[in-house]
Design a protein around this motif. Structure first.
Motif, mmCIF file in Angstrom:
data_model
loop_
_atom_site.group_PDB
_atom_site.id
_atom_site.type_symbol
_atom_site.label_atom_id
_atom_site.label_comp_id
_atom_site.label_asym_id
_atom_site.label_seq_id
_atom_site.Cartn_x
_atom_site.Cartn_y
_atom_site.Cartn_z
ATOM 1 N N ILE A 113 58.604 -50.051 37.310
ATOM 2 C CA ILE A 113 58.897 -51.473 37.099
ATOM 3 C C ILE A 113 58.906 -51.782 35.603
ATOM 4 C CG2 ILE A 113 58.024 -53.821 37.442
ATOM 5 C CD1 ILE A 113 57.041 -52.868 40.209
ATOM 6 N N ARG A 114 57.970 -51.191 34.866
ATOM 7 C CA ARG A 114 57.943 -51.391 33.409
ATOM 8 C C ARG A 114 59.238 -50.921 32.765
ATOM 9 N NH1 ARG A 114 52.480 -49.532 33.878
ATOM 10 N NH2 ARG A 114 51.068 -51.279 33.527
ATOM 11 N N GLU A 115 59.758 -49.793 33.236
ATOM 12 C CA GLU A 115 61.009 -49.271 32.680
ATOM 13 C C GLU A 115 62.170 -50.219 32.957
ATOM 14 O OE1 GLU A 115 61.504 -45.385 34.339
ATOM 15 O OE2 GLU A 115 59.691 -44.616 33.358
ATOM 16 N N ILE A 116 62.223 -50.742 34.178
ATOM 17 C CA ILE A 116 63.323 -51.636 34.556
ATOM 18 C C ILE A 116 63.217 -52.976 33.831
ATOM 19 C CG2 ILE A 116 64.343 -52.917 36.475
ATOM 20 C CD1 ILE A 116 63.539 -50.559 38.289
ATOM 21 N N THR A 117 61.999 -53.473 33.647
ATOM 22 C CA THR A 117 61.811 -54.788 33.028
ATOM 23 C C THR A 117 61.447 -54.685 31.551
ATOM 24 O OG1 THR A 117 59.499 -54.849 33.748
ATOM 25 C CG2 THR A 117 61.147 -55.895 35.192
ATOM 26 N N ASN A 118 61.804 -53.590 30.931
ATOM 27 C CA ASN A 118 61.544 -53.421 29.502
ATOM 28 C C ASN A 118 62.380 -54.436 28.719
ATOM 29 O OD1 ASN A 118 61.236 -52.585 26.862
ATOM 30 N ND2 ASN A 118 61.559 -50.432 27.312
ATOM 31 N N LYS A 119 61.726 -55.213 27.878
ATOM 32 C CA LYS A 119 62.417 -56.267 27.120
ATOM 33 C C LYS A 119 63.414 -55.694 26.114
ATOM 34 C CE LYS A 119 58.559 -58.133 25.703
ATOM 35 N NZ LYS A 119 57.570 -57.328 26.380
ATOM 36 N N ASN A 120 63.205 -54.461 25.696
ATOM 37 C CA ASN A 120 64.084 -53.860 24.696
ATOM 38 C C ASN A 120 65.295 -53.153 25.306
ATOM 39 O OD1 ASN A 120 62.409 -54.704 22.618
ATOM 40 N ND2 ASN A 120 61.089 -52.923 22.892
ATOM 41 N N TRP A 121 65.378 -53.092 26.612
ATOM 42 C CA TRP A 121 66.500 -52.457 27.296
ATOM 43 C C TRP A 121 67.595 -53.509 27.442
ATOM 44 C CZ3 TRP A 121 67.012 -51.523 33.144
ATOM 45 C CH2 TRP A 121 68.081 -50.664 33.402
ATOM 46 N N SER A 122 68.686 -53.327 26.731
ATOM 47 C CA SER A 122 69.738 -54.343 26.743
ATOM 48 C C SER A 122 70.676 -54.118 27.923
ATOM 49 C CB SER A 122 70.516 -54.319 25.425
ATOM 50 O OG SER A 122 71.092 -53.051 25.245
ATOM 51 N N VAL A 123 70.371 -54.791 28.998
ATOM 52 C CA VAL A 123 71.176 -54.732 30.207
ATOM 53 C C VAL A 123 71.194 -56.143 30.798
ATOM 54 C CG1 VAL A 123 69.276 -54.109 31.752
ATOM 55 C CG2 VAL A 123 71.576 -53.393 32.318
ATOM 56 N N ALA A 124 72.242 -56.465 31.503
ATOM 57 C CA ALA A 124 72.367 -57.801 32.091
ATOM 58 C C ALA A 124 71.247 -58.026 33.120
ATOM 59 C CB ALA A 124 73.723 -57.951 32.764
ATOM 60 N N MET A 125 70.821 -59.262 33.235
ATOM 61 C CA MET A 125 69.747 -59.594 34.174
ATOM 62 C C MET A 125 70.152 -59.274 35.610
ATOM 63 S SD MET A 125 66.660 -60.608 34.535
ATOM 64 C CE MET A 125 66.025 -61.522 33.168
ATOM 65 N N GLU A 126 71.427 -59.407 35.947
ATOM 66 C CA GLU A 126 71.889 -59.096 37.305
ATOM 67 C C GLU A 126 71.652 -57.614 37.632
ATOM 68 O OE1 GLU A 126 74.104 -60.568 35.009
ATOM 69 O OE2 GLU A 126 73.525 -62.572 35.700
ATOM 70 N N GLU A 127 71.955 -56.759 36.676
ATOM 71 C CA GLU A 127 71.743 -55.322 36.869
ATOM 72 C C GLU A 127 70.253 -55.006 36.985
ATOM 73 O OE1 GLU A 127 72.506 -51.219 37.201
ATOM 74 O OE2 GLU A 127 73.770 -52.980 37.506
ATOM 75 N N ARG A 128 69.458 -55.645 36.166
ATOM 76 C CA ARG A 128 68.004 -55.455 36.190
ATOM 77 C C ARG A 128 67.447 -55.865 37.556
ATOM 78 N NH1 ARG A 128 65.010 -55.360 31.244
ATOM 79 N NH2 ARG A 128 66.822 -56.149 30.164
ATOM 80 N N ILE A 129 67.893 -57.012 38.033
ATOM 81 C CA ILE A 129 67.419 -57.516 39.326
ATOM 82 C C ILE A 129 67.901 -56.616 40.457
ATOM 83 C CG2 ILE A 129 67.745 -59.423 40.957
ATOM 84 C CD1 ILE A 129 67.445 -61.329 38.579
ATOM 85 N N ARG A 130 69.131 -56.130 40.363
ATOM 86 C CA ARG A 130 69.649 -55.220 41.388
ATOM 87 C C ARG A 130 68.791 -53.959 41.483
ATOM 88 N NH1 ARG A 130 72.555 -50.943 41.943
ATOM 89 N NH2 ARG A 130 73.021 -50.653 39.742
ATOM 90 N N LYS A 131 68.445 -53.379 40.341
ATOM 91 C CA LYS A 131 67.615 -52.177 40.324
ATOM 92 C C LYS A 131 66.206 -52.471 40.853
ATOM 93 C CE LYS A 131 69.829 -49.486 36.694
ATOM 94 N NZ LYS A 131 70.045 -48.260 37.418
#
Length: 157
Positions: A32-50
C-alpha cells in the motif's frame, strides 16, 4: 503455526480459529505504501485502480478470518494516505484554496489551511481534509475501501 498464509489459534470453546499473520499484514502495508507513495507521479485513477485490485484480492483470500478490527484500521490508514497524496497533487496554495472551496469549505477556512506549513501526513489528518475528502468523495473517485470489500465478502459467504 502458519499454513498457506493463515495462522491458527485455539478458541475458548476448543475450536480452531483462523487469523492473518502479522508478517502478511506488514507485507500488505508495504504494498500500500508503494501504491500511495506521494513521489510516484501517476494519475489518481490509476492509483485507486491498483489499490482496489490489491484490497479486493487480499480480502477475498483472507475472507475466512474474523478481521473486522484490522480492516477498519487499515481502511482509515489508506484513506489518510490518499488524502496526503491528494494534498500534494494540489501543490500550489491557490489550487488548494480553490479545491477546498469547491468541496464546501468556507473561503476563510480554506485560505487558512491552504497556507498551512504543516507536512502532507500531518495535514492529511486535519479536520479540514476529513470534512472535505470524505468517504463519499473517495467512492465518487472510484475507491472501494477494505471495509466495503470485507462486508460484501462476509455477506456472500
Amino acid at each position: 503455526m502458519t499454513f498457506l498464509g493463515y495462522s491458527f489459534y485455539k478458541t475458548k470453546e476448543g475450536f480452531i480459529g483462523y487469523k492473518v499473520p502479522k508478517e502478511r499484514v506488514d507485507r500488505l502495508r508495504q504494498k500500500i505504501r508503494e501504491i500511495t507513495n506521494k513521489n510516484w507521479s501517476v494519475a489518481m485513477e490509476e492509483r485507486i485502480r491498483k489499490l482496489n485490485q490489491l484490497l479486493r484480492g487480499w480480502t477475498q483470500y483472507y475472507r475466512l478470518t474474523s478481521m473486522q478490527w484490522l480492516v477498519g484500521n487499515l481502511d482509515g490508514w489508506v484513506r489518510r494516505r490518499l488524502r496526503a497524496v491528494r494534498w500534494k497533487e494540489w501543490k500550489k496554495t491557490s489550487t488548494k484554496y480553490k479545491n477546498l472551496v469547491k468541496l464546501g469549505t468556507s473561503p476563510k477556512e480554506a485560505w487558512q489551511h491552504a497556507n498551512s506549513r504543516k507536512g502532507y501526513w500531518r495535514i492529511a489528518k486535519s479536520w479540514i481534509l476529513n470534512k472535505t475528502l470524505t468517504n463519499q468523495y473517495w467512492k465518487e473517485q472510484g475507491f472501494i475501501g477494505f471495509l466495503d470489500y470485507y462486508l460484501v465478502v462476509k455477506v456472500d459467504t
